[in-house]
Design a protein around this motif. Structure first.
Motif, PDB file in Angstrom:
ATOM      1  N   PRO A  36     124.235  31.967  -1.123  1.00  0.00           N
ATOM      2  CA  PRO A  36     123.035  32.467  -0.782  1.00  0.00           C
ATOM      3  C   PRO A  36     122.666  32.823   0.594  1.00  0.00           C
ATOM      4  O   PRO A  36     121.843  33.699   0.812  1.00  0.00           O
ATOM      5  N   ILE A  51     124.922  40.295 -12.403  1.00  0.00           N
ATOM      6  CA  ILE A  51     124.578  39.341 -11.248  1.00  0.00           C
ATOM      7  C   ILE A  51     123.327  38.656 -11.846  1.00  0.00           C
ATOM      8  O   ILE A  51     122.581  38.949 -12.299  1.00  0.00           O
ATOM      9  N   LEU A  95     122.768  40.705   0.688  1.00  0.00           N
ATOM     10  CA  LEU A  95     122.516  41.289  -0.263  1.00  0.00           C
ATOM     11  C   LEU A  95     123.679  42.157  -0.979  1.00  0.00           C
ATOM     12  O   LEU A  95     124.497  41.924  -2.141  1.00  0.00           O
ATOM     13  N   LEU A  98     119.995  37.103  -9.650  1.00  0.00           N
ATOM     14  CA  LEU A  98     119.591  36.855  -8.195  1.00  0.00           C
ATOM     15  C   LEU A  98     118.735  35.823  -8.207  1.00  0.00           C
ATOM     16  O   LEU A  98     118.392  35.182  -9.318  1.00  0.00           O
ATOM     17  N   ARG A  99     118.222  35.196  -7.194  1.00  0.00           N
ATOM     18  CA  ARG A  99     117.333  33.952  -7.206  1.00  0.00           C
ATOM     19  C   ARG A  99     115.906  34.333  -6.391  1.00  0.00           C
ATOM     20  O   ARG A  99     115.982  34.968  -5.547  1.00  0.00           O
ATOM     21  N   ASN A 110     126.165  34.223 -10.023  1.00  0.00           N
ATOM     22  CA  ASN A 110     124.741  33.724  -9.520  1.00  0.00           C
ATOM     23  C   ASN A 110     124.728  33.570  -8.151  1.00  0.00           C
ATOM     24  O   ASN A 110     125.809  33.414  -7.372  1.00  0.00           O
ATOM     25  N   ARG A 111     123.651  34.287  -7.376  1.00  0.00           N
ATOM     26  CA  ARG A 111     123.507  34.320  -5.985  1.00  0.00           C
ATOM     27  C   ARG A 111     123.483  33.042  -5.223  1.00  0.00           C
ATOM     28  O   ARG A 111     123.966  32.790  -4.082  1.00  0.00           O
ATOM     29  N   PHE A 160     126.909  40.496  -1.214  1.00  0.00           N
ATOM     30  CA  PHE A 160     127.065  39.709  -2.613  1.00  0.00           C
ATOM     31  C   PHE A 160     127.549  40.741  -3.593  1.00  0.00           C
ATOM     32  O   PHE A 160     128.334  40.216  -4.729  1.00  0.00           O
TER      33      PHE A 160
END
Length: 64
Positions: free
Chosen positions: A11, A30, A15, A32-33, A6-7, A18
């Protein structure tokens, strides 16, 4: 078994960095949020470019 990352774990990481981190950790998924302050889930990148990078790192998005 597939493992995801989870990003929220990093944070502020760009990107694609990550994506690289997820790959190095052995993840294939993955998350993303969309609730991170001042951050778009795709860092405002072009969707086609994001898809290409996901393929490059052999990742799939499980959730946004």
């Amino acid at each position: 078994m597939q493992i995801g990352l989870n990003r929220i774990i990093a944070p502020s990481l760009p990107l694609y960095d990550f994506f690289s981190l997820a790959q190095r950790c052995g993840c294939s998924i993955i998350e993303l949020r969309n609730d991170l302050t001042n951050q778009h889930p795709f860092d405002t990148k072009n969707l086609e470019e994001v898809r290409d990078q996901l393929a490059k790192y052999h990742l799939k998005v499980a959730a946004i």
